[in-house]
Design an enzyme around this catalytic site. Structure first.
Site, PDB file in Angstrom:
ATOM      1  CD  GLU A  58      16.022  68.474  42.404  1.00  0.00           C
ATOM      2  OE1 GLU A  58      15.663  67.648  43.265  1.00  0.00           O
ATOM      3  OE2 GLU A  58      16.681  69.496  42.660  1.00  0.00           O
TER       4      GLU A  58
ATOM      5  CD  GLU B 175      13.491  70.419  46.488  1.00  0.00           C
ATOM      6  OE1 GLU B 175      13.846  70.157  47.647  1.00  0.00           O
ATOM      7  OE2 GLU B 175      13.165  69.551  45.674  1.00  0.00           O
TER       8      GLU B 175
END
Ligand code: BGP
Length: 466
Positions: A364, A166
């Site tokens: 995720e 991320e």
């Protein structure tokens, strides 16, 4: 309806070094920005719990890996801590760290669990931050060396590498919205950080290719589909801008080898472009990945701005849109995030139709819930809500795969309740409950459900797709 997934589908979960290892200043490790920030502003952290202990994986790795086995994981992602492996960021390798990561990797493999390894998960070594962090090209070079060393040390056994987790989050948190150190609010600096992160990613991919390591390299991006409030052109433009700034700023370079032209034009128009060098273009093009990890938690709903911009205010992404609170949206009230399961299908479909259908997986997805002890039933957390959450998302993943998406797996955030940055232990995400006082680990009902699903390579979903 029986939902069966393709052969060799990756069933597992994700975690990160800083959130699970603990021992954040032991074992030869040096401080990250999180250790430093905690000493400066402990009140920024939920219940003033800092990064020092987290969930003690550094001590309990063997037990934790046997729990992963019990959950029928065939794969597991965690990260290497740069500040543990190379305490000053650029110098000697810490042999204690090499022993630790070797043990973890070897034990995972011994249990039949494929290790997926991330190189950077929000944990900038403080020594590197002092040199400017991602604002500095020297730090980019230091990261590239760190990546190369990881490939040399562990690449004989690790076949799935991820440069960043991320990468937009440290940009947003550290340089726009004040929820990560160094708490700067300055778009131009944020753009520089993002740009240098792309360079760091591409340098690591280059190092991987020249090391002739086996396996593959990718990146993990949190993709938030941008849904416009309406089909009104102003709302559509708002959604396009949000998509450019938050998704395509990283997605395009890693899959197409270049930044979107309209993003560059937009930043040029507002004089927010970072400094670039001629040779950067070739480097960025070299950063095209083999495998994309997709983190999905929530959609982004936007509308055009209702009010004029204050020209004296700092330049912000919100100059181009406003967040839209759709009436009746389903919320996870603890985290304040909307739950919208079809979003995962929309991401996979966008990748298939507009990005050449890359090899990818859900790296995720998860649901943080506060005060989970209240769901205790005879010593086990009965988290049916988490089972429902996973089943609904898997239903849409399955549909995307049936339509041709190359989605190769599903990893849950996360394996064991862990330390969540500024939220500390407020919201629990794990398949395994962690008692933070005793460190006792207890598998939740969702962990048992996931183990059964992984064993059958699918599950029985009660309803048909709409
Ligand atoms: C992702 C991060 C994870 C994790 C997760 C849950 O963005 O990759 O590190 O923390 O979100 O979010 P949070 O911990 O903020 O509730």
């Amino acid at each position: 309806m029986q939902l069966i997934f393709p052969d060799n589908f990756w069933w597992g979960s994700a975690s990160s070094a800083l959130q699970t290892e603990g021992d954040s200043l032991n074992g030869g490790k040096s401080a990250t920005i999180w250790d430093h920030w905690y000493t400066q502003q402990p009140s920024r952290f939920h219940q003033q719990i800092g990064p020092a202990e987290t969930s003690t994986f550094y001590q309990h790795w063997r037990q934790d890996i046997s729990l992963l086995k019990q959950l029928n994981h065939n794969s597991f992602r965690t990260s290497i801590s740069w500040s543990r492996l190379i305490p000053d960021g650029t110098g000697d390798v810490n042999q204690e760290a090499v022993v630790f990561y070797n043990q973890v990797i070897d034990e995972l493999l011994a249990q039949g669990i494929t290790p997926f390894i991330t190189l950077f998960h929000f944990d900038m070594p403080m020594a590197m931050q002092e040199q400017g962090g991602w604002e500095s090209r020297q730090v980019v070079a230091a990261f590239s060396r760190y990546a190369r060393l990881c490939f040399e040390l562990f690449g004989d056994r690790v076949l799935h590498w991820f440069t960043f987790n991320e990468p937009i989050v440290p940009v947003e948190g550290g340089y726009l919205y004040d929820f990560h150190y160094p708490n700067v609010v300055d778009f131009r600096r944020a753009a520089t950080v993002a740009y240098h992160t792309v360079l760091a990613h591409a340098s690591a991919v280059r190092a991987f290719r020249t090391s002739h390591s086996a396996g593959e390299i990718g990146i993990v991006l949190n993709l938030t589909p941008s849904y416009p409030r309406s089909r009104n052109p102003a709302d559509l433009t708002a959604a396009h801008h949000a998509d450019l700034l938050f998704n395509r700023s990283f997605l395009d370079p890693v899959l197409r080898g270049e930044f979107p032209a309209d993003l560059v034009a937009l930043l040029r128009q507002y004089d927010q472009l970072p400094l670039t060098l001629t040779e950067d273009k070739v480097l960025i093009a070299d950063g095209i990945i083999d495998l994309l990890g997709v983190n999905y938690y929530q959609p982004r709903r936007v509308k055009c701005r209702d009010s004029a911009i204050n020209p004296a205010a700092p330049f912000m992404p919100e100059w181009f849109f406003e967040n839209y609170e759709m009436p009746g949206r389903k919320m996870n009230p603890y985290r304040g995030w909307e739950i919208y399961e079809p979003g995962i299908y929309d991401i996979l479909t966008n990748l298939r139709l507009n990005y050449g259908n890359p090899r990818c997986f859900i790296s995720e997805n998860g649901m943080g819930v506060e005060d989970e002890q209240r769901f205790d039933q005879a010593g086990q957390v009965d988290d049916q809500y988490r089972i429902d959450f996973v089943a609904e998302h898997l239903k849409w993943v399955h549909r995307a795969i049936c339509e041709g998406s190359q989605c190769l797996g599903y990893h849950m955030w996360t394996f064991i309740d862990n330390w969540s940055w500024c939220n500390g232990y407020k919201n629990r995400y794990g398949f395994v409950q962690l008692d933070i006082t005793t460190q006792k680990r207890t598998v939740k009902k969702s962990g048992e459900w996931f183990a059964a699903t992984a064993a059958c390579n699918g599950f029985n979903h009660p309803e048909n797709l709409a």
